[in-house]
Design a protein around this motif. Structure first.
Motif, PDB file in Angstrom:
ATOM      1  N   GLY A   1     -39.509  90.033  57.544  1.00  0.00           N
ATOM      2  CA  GLY A   1     -40.234  91.227  57.817  1.00  0.00           C
ATOM      3  C   GLY A   1     -39.211  92.011  59.113  1.00  0.00           C
ATOM      4  N   GLY A   2     -38.372  91.598  59.529  1.00  0.00           N
ATOM      5  CA  GLY A   2     -37.502  91.944  60.523  1.00  0.00           C
ATOM      6  C   GLY A   2     -38.178  91.469  62.016  1.00  0.00           C
ATOM      7  N   GLY A   3     -38.981  90.698  62.022  1.00  0.00           N
ATOM      8  CA  GLY A   3     -39.618  90.092  63.327  1.00  0.00           C
ATOM      9  C   GLY A   3     -38.717  89.166  64.001  1.00  0.00           C
ATOM     10  N   ARG A   4     -38.441  89.070  65.473  1.00  0.00           N
ATOM     11  CA  ARG A   4     -37.595  88.396  66.106  1.00  0.00           C
ATOM     12  C   ARG A   4     -38.728  87.520  67.096  1.00  0.00           C
ATOM     13  N   TYR A   5     -38.387  86.076  67.323  1.00  0.00           N
ATOM     14  CA  TYR A   5     -38.970  85.228  68.207  1.00  0.00           C
ATOM     15  C   TYR A   5     -38.272  84.602  69.252  1.00  0.00           C
ATOM     16  N   ASP A   6     -38.542  84.667  70.410  1.00  0.00           N
ATOM     17  CA  ASP A   6     -37.856  84.040  71.583  1.00  0.00           C
ATOM     18  C   ASP A   6     -38.961  83.416  72.501  1.00  0.00           C
ATOM     19  N   GLY A   7     -38.733  82.058  72.690  1.00  0.00           N
ATOM     20  CA  GLY A   7     -39.608  81.326  73.609  1.00  0.00           C
ATOM     21  C   GLY A   7     -39.209  80.083  74.274  1.00  0.00           C
ATOM     22  N   GLU A   8     -40.092  79.421  74.789  1.00  0.00           N
ATOM     23  CA  GLU A   8     -39.695  78.190  75.206  1.00  0.00           C
ATOM     24  C   GLU A   8     -40.984  77.073  74.796  1.00  0.00           C
ATOM     25  N   PHE A   9     -40.846  75.876  74.854  1.00  0.00           N
ATOM     26  CA  PHE A   9     -41.625  74.958  74.363  1.00  0.00           C
ATOM     27  C   PHE A   9     -41.621  73.430  75.157  1.00  0.00           C
ATOM     28  N   THR A  10     -42.577  72.833  75.500  1.00  0.00           N
ATOM     29  CA  THR A  10     -42.718  71.635  75.996  1.00  0.00           C
ATOM     30  C   THR A  10     -43.633  70.677  75.207  1.00  0.00           C
ATOM     31  N   MET A  11     -43.350  69.398  75.312  1.00  0.00           N
ATOM     32  CA  MET A  11     -44.163  68.409  74.795  1.00  0.00           C
ATOM     33  C   MET A  11     -45.413  68.144  75.753  1.00  0.00           C
ATOM     34  N   THR A  12     -46.628  67.942  75.009  1.00  0.00           N
ATOM     35  CA  THR A  12     -47.794  67.521  75.773  1.00  0.00           C
ATOM     36  C   THR A  12     -47.672  66.166  76.335  1.00  0.00           C
ATOM     37  N   ALA A  13     -48.505  65.866  77.450  1.00  0.00           N
ATOM     38  CA  ALA A  13     -48.208  64.524  78.292  1.00  0.00           C
ATOM     39  C   ALA A  13     -48.270  63.282  77.268  1.00  0.00           C
ATOM     40  N   ASP A  14     -49.233  63.618  76.326  1.00  0.00           N
ATOM     41  CA  ASP A  14     -49.427  62.190  75.473  1.00  0.00           C
ATOM     42  C   ASP A  14     -48.251  62.141  74.279  1.00  0.00           C
ATOM     43  N   GLY A  15     -47.233  63.215  74.257  1.00  0.00           N
ATOM     44  CA  GLY A  15     -46.373  63.375  73.238  1.00  0.00           C
ATOM     45  C   GLY A  15     -46.712  63.528  71.918  1.00  0.00           C
ATOM     46  N   THR A  16     -47.780  63.993  71.577  1.00  0.00           N
ATOM     47  CA  THR A  16     -48.546  64.092  70.096  1.00  0.00           C
ATOM     48  C   THR A  16     -48.196  65.621  69.711  1.00  0.00           C
ATOM     49  N   HIS A  17     -47.966  66.665  70.555  1.00  0.00           N
ATOM     50  CA  HIS A  17     -47.905  67.915  70.162  1.00  0.00           C
ATOM     51  C   HIS A  17     -46.756  68.823  71.053  1.00  0.00           C
ATOM     52  N   ILE A  18     -46.480  69.834  70.576  1.00  0.00           N
ATOM     53  CA  ILE A  18     -45.652  70.858  71.364  1.00  0.00           C
ATOM     54  C   ILE A  18     -46.465  71.985  71.688  1.00  0.00           C
ATOM     55  N   GLU A  19     -46.295  72.454  72.743  1.00  0.00           N
ATOM     56  CA  GLU A  19     -46.885  73.837  73.267  1.00  0.00           C
ATOM     57  C   GLU A  19     -45.957  74.809  73.356  1.00  0.00           C
ATOM     58  N   ALA A  20     -45.988  76.001  72.897  1.00  0.00           N
ATOM     59  CA  ALA A  20     -44.890  76.970  73.208  1.00  0.00           C
ATOM     60  C   ALA A  20     -45.727  78.341  73.221  1.00  0.00           C
ATOM     61  N   GLN A  21     -44.799  79.211  74.026  1.00  0.00           N
ATOM     62  CA  GLN A  21     -45.117  80.464  74.381  1.00  0.00           C
ATOM     63  C   GLN A  21     -43.780  81.350  73.728  1.00  0.00           C
ATOM     64  N   ILE A  22     -44.198  82.266  72.706  1.00  0.00           N
ATOM     65  CA  ILE A  22     -43.206  82.802  72.086  1.00  0.00           C
ATOM     66  C   ILE A  22     -43.336  84.392  72.113  1.00  0.00           C
ATOM     67  N   ARG A  23     -42.385  85.188  72.336  1.00  0.00           N
ATOM     68  CA  ARG A  23     -42.480  86.551  72.401  1.00  0.00           C
ATOM     69  C   ARG A  23     -42.168  87.009  70.763  1.00  0.00           C
ATOM     70  N   PHE A  24     -42.894  87.599  70.105  1.00  0.00           N
ATOM     71  CA  PHE A  24     -42.745  88.210  68.869  1.00  0.00           C
ATOM     72  C   PHE A  24     -42.217  89.736  69.158  1.00  0.00           C
ATOM     73  N   THR A  25     -41.413  90.072  68.675  1.00  0.00           N
ATOM     74  CA  THR A  25     -40.856  91.549  68.528  1.00  0.00           C
ATOM     75  C   THR A  25     -40.806  91.951  67.474  1.00  0.00           C
ATOM     76  N   LEU A  26     -41.267  93.198  66.798  1.00  0.00           N
ATOM     77  CA  LEU A  26     -41.377  93.831  65.515  1.00  0.00           C
ATOM     78  C   LEU A  26     -40.605  95.176  65.730  1.00  0.00           C
ATOM     79  N   PRO A  27     -39.352  95.300  65.123  1.00  0.00           N
ATOM     80  CA  PRO A  27     -38.750  96.491  65.393  1.00  0.00           C
ATOM     81  C   PRO A  27     -39.361  97.736  64.812  1.00  0.00           C
ATOM     82  N   VAL A  28     -39.222  98.923  65.321  1.00  0.00           N
ATOM     83  CA  VAL A  28     -39.788 100.207  64.908  1.00  0.00           C
ATOM     84  C   VAL A  28     -39.508 100.287  63.408  1.00  0.00           C
ATOM     85  N   GLY A  29     -40.492 100.853  62.580  1.00  0.00           N
ATOM     86  CA  GLY A  29     -40.181 100.904  61.133  1.00  0.00           C
ATOM     87  C   GLY A  29     -40.656  99.777  60.280  1.00  0.00           C
TER      88      GLY A  29
END
Length: 120
Positions: free
Chosen positions: A41-69
Motif C-alpha cells: 500500500g506504499g507504507g514504509r517501516y523504520d525501527g529498532e528491535f531488541t530481544m527480551t531478557a529471557d530471549g523468547t520475544h523481540i520488542e520493536a518500536q517501528i515508525r510507519f509512514t504512509l505517503p500522501v495519496g
C-alpha cells in the motif's frame, strides 16, 4: 534499542496484514537491532528491535509512514500530508507462519502473520 550482535531473528520476512478497511502484504528485514520494510500500500517501516531478557520475544518500536495519496488498511487516508505513527511490536522468537498477531496502532488495530523467508 540497537543491538550489534547477530540474533536468531535476523532475516527477511513477509508479513500479511488485515485491517478494518483491507489487506496488505509487506516485506521486512530484521538485522542487528534494526528493522526496515515496505508494504504493497506504499507504507514504509523504520525501527529498532531488541530481544527480551529471557530471549523468547523481540520488542520493536517501528515508525510507519504512509505517503500522501494512500490509504491505510485501518481506513485512515493520507490526503494532505503523510501519516507517520509509532507502532510498538512484540513477537515471539519462535512462531508459526499461521499465528495471527494483533498489533494495536494509533490509527486502529491490525492483524498480522509473519513468515521468515531466509536468514541474512
Amino acid at each position: 534499542m540497537g543491538n550489534s550482535k547477530h540474533s536468531p531473528v535476523d532475516g527477511f520476512y513477509t508479513a500479511y496484514f488485515s485491517g478494518f478497511a483491507g489487506n496488505s502484504l509487506g516485506i521486512f528485514v530484521f538485522k542487528e537491532g534494526i528493522v526496515v520494510g515496505a508494504d504493497a500500500g506504499g507504507g514504509r517501516y523504520d525501527g529498532e528491535f531488541t530481544m527480551t531478557a529471557d530471549g523468547t520475544h523481540i520488542e520493536a518500536q517501528i515508525r510507519f509512514t504512509l505517503p500522501v495519496g494512500n490509504q491505510s488498511i485501518t481506513g485512515m487516508s493520507a490526503e494532505a500530508e503523510p501519516i507517520s505513527i509509532e507502532v510498538p511490536l512484540r513477537l515471539p522468537i519462535e512462531f508459526n507462519r499461521n499465528d495471527v498477531h494483533r498489533i494495536e496502532t494509533p490509527i486502529g488495530p491490525i492483524n498480522a502473520k509473519f513468515e521468515k523467508i531466509r536468514n541474512v
